[in-house]
Design an enzyme around this catalytic site. Sequence first.
Site, PDB file in Angstrom:
ATOM      1  N   VAL A   1       0.838  -1.199   0.000  1.00 31.98           N
ATOM      2  CA  VAL A   1       0.000   0.000   0.000  1.00 31.98           C
ATOM      3  C   VAL A   1       0.872   1.247   0.000  1.00 31.98           C
ATOM      4  O   VAL A   1       1.886   1.306   0.698  1.00 31.98           O
ATOM      5  CB  VAL A   1      -0.895   0.022   1.264  1.00 31.98           C
ATOM      6  CG1 VAL A   1      -1.746   1.277   1.313  1.00 31.98           C
ATOM      7  CG2 VAL A   1      -1.758  -1.216   1.348  1.00 31.98           C
ATOM      8  N   CYS A   2       0.451   2.250  -0.762  1.00 31.59           N
ATOM      9  CA  CYS A   2       1.033   3.588  -0.664  1.00 31.59           C
ATOM     10  C   CYS A   2      -0.105   4.590  -0.905  1.00 31.59           C
ATOM     11  O   CYS A   2      -1.277   4.237  -0.765  1.00 31.59           O
ATOM     12  CB  CYS A   2       2.201   3.772  -1.628  1.00 31.59           C
ATOM     13  SG  CYS A   2       1.732   3.796  -3.371  1.00 31.59           S
ATOM     14  N   HIS A   3       0.228   5.807  -1.289  1.00 34.93           N
ATOM     15  CA  HIS A   3      -0.803   6.836  -1.467  1.00 34.93           C
ATOM     16  C   HIS A   3      -1.689   6.544  -2.675  1.00 34.93           C
ATOM     17  O   HIS A   3      -2.915   6.501  -2.560  1.00 34.93           O
ATOM     18  CB  HIS A   3      -0.139   8.209  -1.586  1.00 34.93           C
ATOM     19  CG  HIS A   3      -1.106   9.347  -1.492  1.00 34.93           C
ATOM     20  ND1 HIS A   3      -0.764  10.613  -1.870  1.00 34.93           N
ATOM     21  CD2 HIS A   3      -2.384   9.421  -1.072  1.00 34.93           C
ATOM     22  CE1 HIS A   3      -1.806  11.421  -1.674  1.00 34.93           C
ATOM     23  NE2 HIS A   3      -2.803  10.718  -1.198  1.00 34.93           N
TER      24      HIS A   3
ATOM     25  N   ILE B   1      -4.082   4.019  -0.808  1.00 30.64           N
ATOM     26  CA  ILE B   1      -4.924   4.367   0.347  1.00 30.64           C
ATOM     27  C   ILE B   1      -5.975   5.399  -0.059  1.00 30.64           C
ATOM     28  O   ILE B   1      -7.066   5.446   0.506  1.00 30.64           O
ATOM     29  CB  ILE B   1      -4.053   4.887   1.522  1.00 30.64           C
ATOM     30  CG1 ILE B   1      -4.848   4.948   2.825  1.00 30.64           C
ATOM     31  CG2 ILE B   1      -3.441   6.230   1.229  1.00 30.64           C
ATOM     32  CD1 ILE B   1      -4.820   3.694   3.613  1.00 30.64           C
TER      33      ILE B   1
END
Length: 105
Positions: A61-63, A91
């Site tokens: 997961v990242c932005h 996210i």
Amino acid sequence: MDEITAQELKERLGNSAELQIVDVREPEEFAICNLGGELIPLDDLPKQVNRIRRDVPVVMVCHHGFRSAQAILYLSQRLGYDNLLNLKGGIHAWATQVDPTMRVY
């Protein structure tokens, strides 16, 4: 690269599926909002790779999904991981599609 949508992840979590969530954002971003996974910033990944499991699906997961894709490329090409999923849209997708109460940035 295998991906998972925010809705698919919600379903897996709702079914108590065993998986690991690894967030590769920076601590400041993680503090704003997170999925409760393990924080391993992208730059720290080579030093903390032993924290990433091989025996269950691992959702990176990242932005928005770009840094997590970089992490997956590194882990799969250099270290042979074959159990990684990229959270499509990151996210931000989770916040807009699954949990509208989550802070966005």
